[in-house]
Design an enzyme around this catalytic site. Structure first.
Site, PDB file in Angstrom:
ATOM      1  N   SER A   1       0.869  -1.151   0.000  1.00 37.96           N
ATOM      2  CA  SER A   1       0.025  -0.033   0.056  1.00 37.96           C
ATOM      3  C   SER A   1       0.719   1.220   0.032  1.00 37.96           C
ATOM      4  CB  SER A   1      -0.964   0.121   1.474  1.00 37.96           C
ATOM      5  OG  SER A   1      -1.232   1.132   1.489  1.00 37.96           O
TER       6      SER A   1
ATOM      7  N   HIS B   1      -1.511  -1.474  -3.978  1.00 44.67           N
ATOM      8  CA  HIS B   1      -2.532  -1.021  -3.435  1.00 44.67           C
ATOM      9  C   HIS B   1      -2.525   0.455  -3.414  1.00 44.67           C
ATOM     10  CE1 HIS B   1      -6.014  -1.969  -0.433  1.00 44.67           C
ATOM     11  NE2 HIS B   1      -5.699  -1.038   0.067  1.00 44.67           N
TER      12      HIS B   1
ATOM     13  N   ASP C   1      -4.630   3.780  -1.723  1.00 47.59           N
ATOM     14  CA  ASP C   1      -5.822   4.275  -0.846  1.00 47.59           C
ATOM     15  C   ASP C   1      -6.160   5.496  -1.092  1.00 47.59           C
ATOM     16  OD1 ASP C   1      -5.939   1.946   1.116  1.00 47.59           O
ATOM     17  OD2 ASP C   1      -3.812   2.304   1.252  1.00 47.59           O
TER      18      ASP C   1
ATOM     19  N   MET D   1      -8.981   8.394  -0.040  1.00 47.75           N
ATOM     20  CA  MET D   1      -9.617   8.840   0.974  1.00 47.75           C
ATOM     21  C   MET D   1     -10.358  10.185   0.909  1.00 47.75           C
ATOM     22  SD  MET D   1      -7.414   7.753   4.159  1.00 47.75           S
ATOM     23  CE  MET D   1      -6.479   5.858   4.175  1.00 47.75           C
TER      24      MET D   1
ATOM     25  N   HIS E   1      -8.697   1.152  -3.391  1.00 44.77           N
ATOM     26  CA  HIS E   1      -9.565   0.810  -2.408  1.00 44.77           C
ATOM     27  C   HIS E   1     -10.084   2.327  -2.168  1.00 44.77           C
ATOM     28  CE1 HIS E   1      -9.346   0.102   2.325  1.00 44.77           C
ATOM     29  NE2 HIS E   1     -10.773   0.207   1.875  1.00 44.77           N
TER      30      HIS E   1
ATOM     31  N   MET F   1     -12.146   4.668  -0.121  1.00 40.38           N
ATOM     32  CA  MET F   1     -12.685   5.006   1.196  1.00 40.38           C
ATOM     33  C   MET F   1     -13.434   6.275   1.249  1.00 40.38           C
ATOM     34  SD  MET F   1      -9.429   3.545   3.470  1.00 40.38           S
ATOM     35  CE  MET F   1      -8.355   3.543   1.875  1.00 40.38           C
TER      36      MET F   1
ATOM     37  N   MET G   1     -10.991  -5.485   6.321  1.00 39.04           N
ATOM     38  CA  MET G   1     -10.131  -4.461   7.181  1.00 39.04           C
ATOM     39  C   MET G   1      -9.922  -4.865   8.555  1.00 39.04           C
ATOM     40  SD  MET G   1      -9.587  -1.981   5.158  1.00 39.04           S
ATOM     41  CE  MET G   1      -8.717  -1.096   6.235  1.00 39.04           C
TER      42      MET G   1
ATOM     43  N   ASP H   1      -6.491  -6.073   5.058  1.00 42.65           N
ATOM     44  CA  ASP H   1      -5.674  -4.883   5.099  1.00 42.65           C
ATOM     45  C   ASP H   1      -5.642  -4.147   6.314  1.00 42.65           C
ATOM     46  OD1 ASP H   1      -4.675  -2.213   4.349  1.00 42.65           O
ATOM     47  OD2 ASP H   1      -6.517  -1.752   2.944  1.00 42.65           O
TER      48      ASP H   1
HETATM   49  C1  DX5 Z   1      -5.756   2.238   6.000  1.00 44.24           C
HETATM   50  C2  DX5 Z   1      -5.660   1.600   4.448  1.00 44.24           C
HETATM   51  C3  DX5 Z   1      -4.402   0.517   4.384  1.00 44.24           C
HETATM   52  C4  DX5 Z   1      -3.145   1.192   4.859  1.00 44.24           C
HETATM   53  C5  DX5 Z   1      -2.571   0.037   5.708  1.00 44.24           C
HETATM   54  O1  DX5 Z   1      -6.872   2.760   5.903  1.00 44.24           O
HETATM   55  O2  DX5 Z   1      -6.743   1.118   3.937  1.00 44.24           O
HETATM   56  O3  DX5 Z   1      -4.203   0.214   3.133  1.00 44.24           O
HETATM   57  O4  DX5 Z   1      -2.051   1.453   4.198  1.00 44.24           O
HETATM   58  O5  DX5 Z   1      -1.468   0.420   6.467  1.00 44.24           O
HETATM   59  P1  DX5 Z   1      -0.820  -0.288   7.295  1.00 44.24           P
HETATM   60  O6  DX5 Z   1      -0.112  -1.702   6.803  1.00 44.24           O
HETATM   61  O7  DX5 Z   1       0.523   0.334   7.710  1.00 44.24           O
HETATM   62  O8  DX5 Z   1      -1.498  -0.754   8.553  1.00 44.24           O
HETATM   63 ZN    ZN Z   2      -6.211   0.260   1.955  1.00 44.35          ZN
END
Ligand code: DX5
Ligand code: ZN
Length: 219
Positions: free
Chosen positions: A6, A31, A33, A35, A64, A66, A135, A171
């Site tokens: 990620s 991956h 993210d 947000m 992903h 969010m 998650m 994740d």
């Molecule tokens: C968190 C993300 C993850 C994040 C995980 O909301 O969806 O993909 O990067 O980070 P680590 O591996 O550090 O927990």
């Molecule tokens: Zn993620």
């Protein structure tokens, strides 16, 4: 087992280099993210950054979302380069329709579950899924502690999926120390941010995750 670094924990000012390092180390997916500052209390990146990443790597992009009302953004993110597009069931009133929209736009469809969300929300859309994302932290930030209820949830979803080739991804808080247990619980994709990009050698961290997960499989 697929390893999906990620980029949330990478240096955003040197993303191209970070991606090249994990690609050379044999990562299977990248991956990303997204947000929106509403569904989760953090903001990251959007379509233009994904378009730029798409030009820099051959890795499939595992996006992903969010964000609230993710169905409004399906076409935009698929056009930007998402190969897998995953939205949160908690953010989506019409999940079945949204999953169809993703496939119609030409990507693989994923559904993500927050730690407090049960697997039953997926029961009537199993045929519409290419990926399930469990998650194991509350989404929004990298580097949080793994929530162990994810193990049982993975086992239950594995049971629901049977032998289908739907990817089962986990994740949050994933590292070499829990990779074997996650593989045993049924995960087929390990998403890892801080344990990869927080390491001195991100490539070696990808290899360590794979080795740990494959030991479990052959045990
Ligand atoms: C968190 C993300 C993850 C994040 C995980 O909301 O969806 O993909 O990067 O980070 P680590 O591996 O550090 O927990
Ligand atoms: Zn993620």
């Amino acid at each position: 087992m697929r390893i999906a670094p990620s980029i949330l924990s990478a240096d955003f000012a040197a993303l191209g280099d970070a991606i090249a390092r994990v690609e050379a180390a044999g990562a299977d997916l990248l991956h990303i993210d997204v947000m929106d500052g509403h569904f989760v209390p953090n903001l990251t990146l959007g379509p233009p950054v994904i378009e730029s990443i798409r030009k820099r790597t051959r890795l499939p992009l595992d996006v992903h979302l969010m964000i609230e009302e993710p169905e409004r953004w399906v076409d935009t993110y698929v056009k930007a380069g998402a190969d897998y597009l995953t939205l949160h069931v908690e953010a989506c009133a019409h999940l079945e329709r949204a999953l169809h929209m993703i496939r119609e736009a030409g990507a693989k469809a994923g559904a993500a579950l927050n730690p407090a969300t049960g697997p039953g929300t997926l029961e009537y859309v199993l045929d519409d899924l290419d990926l399930v994302l469990v998650m194991s932290v509350n989404p929004g930030f990298g580097g949080q502690s793994f929530i162990p209820t994810a193990y049982e949830k993975l086992r239950r979803i594995r049971g629901m999926l049977g032998k289908s080739d739907v990817l089962l991804s986990v994740d949050g808080g994933v590292k070499a120390a829990n990779a074997a247990s996650l593989a045993q619980a049924g995960a087929t994709v390990l998403v890892a941010g801080s344990s990869v990009f927080g390491a001195a050698d991100p490539g070696a961290a990808v290899a360590a995750l794979r080795t740990a997960a494959e030991v479990a499989r052959s045990a």
